[in-house]
Design a protein around this motif. Structure first.
Motif: not given
Length: 260
Positions: A101-107, A110-113, A124-132, A135-138
């Protein structure tokens, strides 16, 4: 306190579990490729549901076996399925469902952003943010796993406890054993994964073509075998942590209450 376990029984049961999960994945994977997108998504959801059901059943059998049938045979460990109640299954299922549920909400967020980013900037200008974020999700998944990994032991050892008590005490127990659990995860899971990733990167950079693919394939097979063996040892260590901590359990009105 160190205890003796029949790790061969635990290993073989884990191997059976992995094979069942593999068969489910292959079966529904093949079905999803032969149908339209909607039906394909349905098959994927059914596959995930069945895999989680298999995980709960087998992890419960193993947890109860490690408490009551430590040196037992495969059959004695498997017999513990008879003690799996609907309430027990429900608690384990809900705790397992929370990350989805948490991943679906986060996804969705993120998709909206990303959509808004594409509309404003054309890219998409925030690929580094997606990578970060990945890592946080992991890290979040590892921490959540450490907090909830004793749910099967708790449910198997206290069948008389209510749904709410089992749910609440899972997180209490996870908090109190967090330090020991993280050390176990670091030793058997996290550090080996880092070593595997470094070796894979080194092989990819120093070898080309089929040589690289061949070495990586062998390394992957070795890592899968290691993962099954290490998860067997981890279950034994978690069982030791749980049983050692049981001296801190209080009983109030036939319910189990863990000290904070």
């Amino acid at each position: 306190m160190k205890r003796n376990y029949k790790y061969s029984s635990v290993f073989l049961i884990q191997l059976i579990m992995v094979l069942i999960i593999f068969i489910i994945g292959r079966l529904f994977g093949n079905l999803s490729t032969d149908v339209e997108d909607l039906a394909s998504s349905l098959y994927r959801y059914i596959s995930i549901l069945l895999i989680n059901i298999v995980l709960i059943i087998f992890q419960f059998m193993l947890a109860r076996g490690l408490i009551y049938n430590r040196m037992g045979s495969i059959g004695e460990y498997m017999d513990n399925i008879n003690y799996l109640k609907f309430k027990t299954f429900g608690v384990c299922f809900v705790i397992m469902l929370i990350p989805y549920i948490a991943l679906a909400t986060l996804g969705a967020s993120v998709a909206s952003a990303l959509t808004a980013d594409m509309m404003v900037n054309g890219e998409i200008s925030s690929l580094s943010s997606l990578f970060g974020l990945a890592i946080l999700v992991l890290i979040g998944q590892v921490i959540y796993g450490a907090f909830t990994c004793y749910r099967y032991f708790l449910a198997a050892d206290h069948p008389q406890a209510s749904f709410g008590e089992l749910f609440k005490n899972t997180f209490k127990l996870g908090k109190n054993l967090f330090g020991k659990t993280i050390k176990t995860y670091l030793k058997w899971y996290i550090l080996p994964v880092i070593i595997f990733a470094l070796l894979a990167g080194l092989i990819t950079n120093t070898n080309k073509g089929m040589t690289s693919i061949g070495i990586l394939s062998i390394l992957s097979i070795v890592f899968v075998i290691y993962a099954i063996i290490s998860s067997t040892i981890v279950l034994g260590e978690l069982s030791n942590h749980y049983l050692d901590y049981n001296s801190n359990v209080k009983y109030e009105d036939n319910s189990v209450v863990y000290e904070s």
